[in-house]
Design a protein around this motif. Structure first.
Motif, PDB file in Angstrom:
ATOM      1  N   ASN A 180      72.711  63.968  24.227  1.00  0.00           N
ATOM      2  CA  ASN A 180      71.955  63.207  25.231  1.00  0.00           C
ATOM      3  C   ASN A 180      71.812  63.994  26.537  1.00  0.00           C
ATOM      4  OD1 ASN A 180      71.791  61.058  23.436  1.00  0.00           O
ATOM      5  ND2 ASN A 180      73.653  60.081  24.222  1.00  0.00           N
ATOM      6  N   PHE A 181      72.882  64.727  26.899  1.00  0.00           N
ATOM      7  CA  PHE A 181      72.814  65.524  28.119  1.00  0.00           C
ATOM      8  C   PHE A 181      71.812  66.671  27.976  1.00  0.00           C
ATOM      9  CE2 PHE A 181      74.511  68.813  31.025  1.00  0.00           C
ATOM     10  CZ  PHE A 181      74.393  68.114  32.216  1.00  0.00           C
ATOM     11  N   MET A 182      71.753  67.255  26.802  1.00  0.00           N
ATOM     12  CA  MET A 182      70.778  68.325  26.574  1.00  0.00           C
ATOM     13  C   MET A 182      69.362  67.789  26.666  1.00  0.00           C
ATOM     14  SD  MET A 182      72.546  70.995  26.362  1.00  0.00           S
ATOM     15  CE  MET A 182      71.203  72.105  25.896  1.00  0.00           C
ATOM     16  N   ILE A 183      69.160  66.568  26.154  1.00  0.00           N
ATOM     17  CA  ILE A 183      67.841  65.939  26.294  1.00  0.00           C
ATOM     18  C   ILE A 183      67.514  65.748  27.769  1.00  0.00           C
ATOM     19  CG2 ILE A 183      66.522  63.840  25.845  1.00  0.00           C
ATOM     20  CD1 ILE A 183      68.049  63.560  23.219  1.00  0.00           C
ATOM     21  N   TYR A 184      68.556  65.339  28.531  1.00  0.00           N
ATOM     22  CA  TYR A 184      68.365  65.169  29.973  1.00  0.00           C
ATOM     23  C   TYR A 184      67.973  66.497  30.627  1.00  0.00           C
ATOM     24  CZ  TYR A 184      69.553  64.389  34.876  1.00  0.00           C
ATOM     25  OH  TYR A 184      69.520  64.330  36.245  1.00  0.00           O
ATOM     26  N   ILE A 185      68.637  67.588  30.225  1.00  0.00           N
ATOM     27  CA  ILE A 185      68.315  68.906  30.787  1.00  0.00           C
ATOM     28  C   ILE A 185      66.879  69.299  30.454  1.00  0.00           C
ATOM     29  CG2 ILE A 185      68.854  71.356  30.648  1.00  0.00           C
ATOM     30  CD1 ILE A 185      71.774  70.618  30.304  1.00  0.00           C
ATOM     31  N   ALA A 186      66.478  69.043  29.208  1.00  0.00           N
ATOM     32  CA  ALA A 186      65.111  69.391  28.808  1.00  0.00           C
ATOM     33  C   ALA A 186      64.082  68.583  29.598  1.00  0.00           C
ATOM     34  CB  ALA A 186      64.932  69.161  27.307  1.00  0.00           C
ATOM     35  N   VAL A 187      64.358  67.279  29.741  1.00  0.00           N
ATOM     36  CA  VAL A 187      63.443  66.436  30.514  1.00  0.00           C
ATOM     37  C   VAL A 187      63.416  66.882  31.980  1.00  0.00           C
ATOM     38  CG1 VAL A 187      63.020  64.098  31.342  1.00  0.00           C
ATOM     39  CG2 VAL A 187      63.685  64.471  28.963  1.00  0.00           C
ATOM     40  N   GLY A 188      64.630  67.215  32.522  1.00  0.00           N
ATOM     41  CA  GLY A 188      64.697  67.679  33.901  1.00  0.00           C
ATOM     42  C   GLY A 188      63.922  68.959  34.114  1.00  0.00           C
ATOM     43  N   ALA A 189      64.028  69.899  33.154  1.00  0.00           N
ATOM     44  CA  ALA A 189      63.274  71.145  33.263  1.00  0.00           C
ATOM     45  C   ALA A 189      61.772  70.876  33.218  1.00  0.00           C
ATOM     46  CB  ALA A 189      63.691  72.099  32.147  1.00  0.00           C
ATOM     47  N   SER A 190      61.370  69.941  32.357  1.00  0.00           N
ATOM     48  CA  SER A 190      59.949  69.587  32.292  1.00  0.00           C
ATOM     49  C   SER A 190      59.487  68.965  33.599  1.00  0.00           C
ATOM     50  CB  SER A 190      59.708  68.622  31.128  1.00  0.00           C
ATOM     51  OG  SER A 190      60.107  69.196  29.902  1.00  0.00           O
ATOM     52  N   VAL A 191      60.341  68.098  34.157  1.00  0.00           N
ATOM     53  CA  VAL A 191      59.998  67.475  35.438  1.00  0.00           C
ATOM     54  C   VAL A 191      59.850  68.532  36.525  1.00  0.00           C
ATOM     55  CG1 VAL A 191      60.869  65.960  37.261  1.00  0.00           C
ATOM     56  CG2 VAL A 191      60.993  65.237  34.883  1.00  0.00           C
ATOM     57  N   MET A 192      60.766  69.513  36.542  1.00  0.00           N
ATOM     58  CA  MET A 192      60.680  70.572  37.550  1.00  0.00           C
ATOM     59  C   MET A 192      59.418  71.404  37.371  1.00  0.00           C
ATOM     60  SD  MET A 192      64.559  71.971  38.135  1.00  0.00           S
ATOM     61  CE  MET A 192      63.952  73.039  39.441  1.00  0.00           C
ATOM     62  N   LEU A 193      59.046  71.644  36.118  1.00  0.00           N
ATOM     63  CA  LEU A 193      57.824  72.407  35.857  1.00  0.00           C
ATOM     64  C   LEU A 193      56.593  71.642  36.344  1.00  0.00           C
ATOM     65  CD1 LEU A 193      56.521  74.900  34.597  1.00  0.00           C
ATOM     66  CD2 LEU A 193      56.442  73.672  32.416  1.00  0.00           C
ATOM     67  N   VAL A 194      56.552  70.347  36.018  1.00  0.00           N
ATOM     68  CA  VAL A 194      55.433  69.523  36.486  1.00  0.00           C
ATOM     69  C   VAL A 194      55.440  69.430  38.007  1.00  0.00           C
ATOM     70  CG1 VAL A 194      54.438  67.214  36.443  1.00  0.00           C
ATOM     71  CG2 VAL A 194      55.314  68.220  34.328  1.00  0.00           C
ATOM     72  N   ALA A 195      56.660  69.264  38.583  1.00  0.00           N
ATOM     73  CA  ALA A 195      56.765  69.191  40.042  1.00  0.00           C
ATOM     74  C   ALA A 195      56.318  70.490  40.687  1.00  0.00           C
ATOM     75  CB  ALA A 195      58.205  68.866  40.436  1.00  0.00           C
ATOM     76  N   ALA A 196      56.664  71.623  40.055  1.00  0.00           N
ATOM     77  CA  ALA A 196      56.241  72.914  40.603  1.00  0.00           C
ATOM     78  C   ALA A 196      54.721  73.037  40.602  1.00  0.00           C
ATOM     79  CB  ALA A 196      56.874  74.047  39.801  1.00  0.00           C
ATOM     80  N   LEU A 197      54.095  72.640  39.487  1.00  0.00           N
ATOM     81  CA  LEU A 197      52.635  72.713  39.401  1.00  0.00           C
ATOM     82  C   LEU A 197      51.987  71.774  40.416  1.00  0.00           C
ATOM     83  CD1 LEU A 197      50.097  73.762  38.014  1.00  0.00           C
ATOM     84  CD2 LEU A 197      50.348  71.939  36.306  1.00  0.00           C
ATOM     85  N   ALA A 198      52.511  70.537  40.488  1.00  0.00           N
ATOM     86  CA  ALA A 198      51.947  69.577  41.445  1.00  0.00           C
ATOM     87  C   ALA A 198      52.154  70.052  42.877  1.00  0.00           C
ATOM     88  CB  ALA A 198      52.589  68.200  41.238  1.00  0.00           C
TER      89      ALA A 198
END
Length: 482
Positions: A180-198
């Motif tokens: 579950n924590f790894m899923i959280y890390i993956a989602v967090g990385a995706s959020v950071m990528l989207v946040a970086a683009l935005a």
């Protein structure tokens, strides 16, 4: 010029880095806290399950009956067998029944966690059994890590000791938690990528007014400040754009005033300088009459130059922010003071048509200057003992906006319709004016004073019917009528 884009990208990169750092720190803090809480909850959940199994085993020991004898259990081996039959382990849980120094019963084959296959764990279980008390603990072996409980069994009629052992594969349970924590890390990385683009797009859009400001600044030269930045949006950058445009307006006005001043000085002062120079060159120093005449001409031209210079300085100052010194003024009393000063301009029938009783914020000195200039013009173009009327009143239009109107009306020569617009220009003169009378800047000064108050000056006139000059000043909300 070539370094400007580098600075712009540097700002964008710094903002983006800062935002990603904040987002990353927030995600790490939230993830670490969540991971720690889940690990704590995992340990509490396993201990709670083991404690519940111990309670159930105690109930079976105290109240259970042997199916074969229908009486209370007399042998630990039989009690352990029934207990294991009634216990359904979870997918990552195993169990054992120890009797004496041997493993007597094991979990069914369908149970995946085989405690009997781990000699380090069974050795620990036998060691704990000797303490003759319930023991819950964590056991680390080469195979895995367990969270286990050992419940000793001692029956009065049975001299052979036994133990009921339950254990969870803690490592396997933690793997599910870690997944579950790894899923959280993956989602967090995706959020950071989207946040970086935005953030990249948003920061670029936020810096757009700055880029336009830079482009406009590059296009501005020392003599051309006509470029303006397009205002878009309704935020701080839009306010900055408006402020910069206002600064450019003031700069453009100052440069225009400077050019106008140089043109005016070059145009208007050349004539008196030429006249003075010509008379001095032709003057006979041995002829006292000629010297006196040349002196009188030079003094007259110098006086006219002094008036012209003072008027030009006044017009040049009109673009400065400190040109007006406003204060609350009783406009009725101010009108009386202006009338008293105007009486010395000429023998006329001076009177007040209407007086407004109100307190208005304006510059009394500049307004007096403008009104006296209109009075001087009225005297100049009217006959002795003719009527000159002054007045002021507050007008309200259909939209509720109020205006303070001042006027000077005479019964003089009037103004031709072709001259109505030209008379407010610098050195603009009507057909009734003469070059020797005044600097030609009086009405331009009146117009500058009216415009710096946010108002305007205009005239209503017909030839031989007199003229009425009006100064309309818009009133701010809060002006008080007496």
């Amino acid at each position: 010029m070539t370094k400007a884009p580098e600075r712009r990208w540097s700002i964008r990169a710094r903002v983006l880095t800062g935002m990603l750092l904040l987002v990353g720190l927030a995600l790490v803090a939230a993830g670490t806290a969540s991971f720690a809480v889940q690990r704590l909850e995992l340990s509490e959940r396993l201990d709670e399950s083991l404690s519940r199994s111990v309670k159930e085993f105690k109930v079976l020991t105290e109240t259970g009956v042997d199916p074969q004898t229908t009486k209370s259990f007399t042998h630990a081996e039989d009690l352990l067998y029934i207990a294991m039959q009634r216990t359904l382990p979870s997918p990552k849980q195993g169990m054992l029944a120890l009797v004496g120094d041997k493993v007597r019963w094991t979990a069914p084959d369908i149970v995946g966690t085989r405690l009997e296959d781990d000699p380090e764990f069974t050795a620990w279980a036998f060691q704990v059994q000797d303490s003759n008390r319930i023991r819950i603990g964590t056991v680390k072996t080469e195979v895995t890590t367990y969270r286990a409980v050992v419940v000793p069994v001692s029956l009065p009629a049975d001299h052979e000791r036994g133990s009921f052992v339950l254990a969870y594969d803690y490592s396997a349970e933690a793997v599910a938690n870690d997944r579950n924590f790894m899923i959280y890390i993956a989602v967090g990385a995706s959020v950071m990528l989207v946040a970086a683009l935005a953030a990249w797009l948003i920061v670029g859009r936020m810096l757009e007014p700055i880029r336009k400001l830079q482009t406009t600044a590059q296009q501005i030269s020392e003599t051309d400040v006509s470029q303006r930045i397009e205002v878009s949006g309704n935020d701080e950058f839009a306010d900055l754009t408006v402020t910069v445009n206002e600064m450019l307006d003031r700069l453009d006005g100052a440069l225009s005033s400077q050019r106008q001043l140089l043109d005016d000085v070059g145009h208007e002062l050349r004539t008196p300088v030429t006249i003075i120079n010509g008379h001095l060159e032709l003057m006979d120093p041995h002829d006292p009459q000629d010297v006196q005449q040349s002196r009188d001409i030079a003094m007259d031209e110098l006086n006219r130059m002094s008036v012209l210079i003072n008027d030009l300085v006044t017009l040049a100052k009109s673009n400065r922010t400190d040109f007006l010194q406003t204060e609350p003024v009783q406009v009725g009393k101010l009108l009386d003071d202006i009338l008293d000063k105007a009486r010395g301009l000429g023998q006329r029938q001076w009177r007040i048509d209407y007086r407004a009783e109100a307190t208005v914020r304006l510059d009394p000195m500049r307004l007096t200057q403008a009104m006296l200039q209109l009075c001087a013009n009225a005297v100049k173009f009217s006959e002795d003992e003719s009527r000159i009327a002054l007045g002021n009143e507050i007008l309200r239009d259909a939209n509720g906006e109020t205006t303070l109107r001042w006027w000077v009306a005479d019964a003089g020569a009037g103004i031709h319709s072709d001259d109505l617009d030209r008379i407010f220009e610098r050195f603009g003169r009507g057909q009734n004016s003469a070059r020797s009378s005044g600097s030609g800047l009086g009405l331009a000064i009146v117009q500058a004073i009216a415009e710096t108050h946010g108002g305007r000056v205009w005239v209503s006139s017909e030839p031989d019917q007199g003229s009425t000059f009006y100064i309309d000043l818009p009133l701010a909300t809060g002006s008080k009528e007496a």
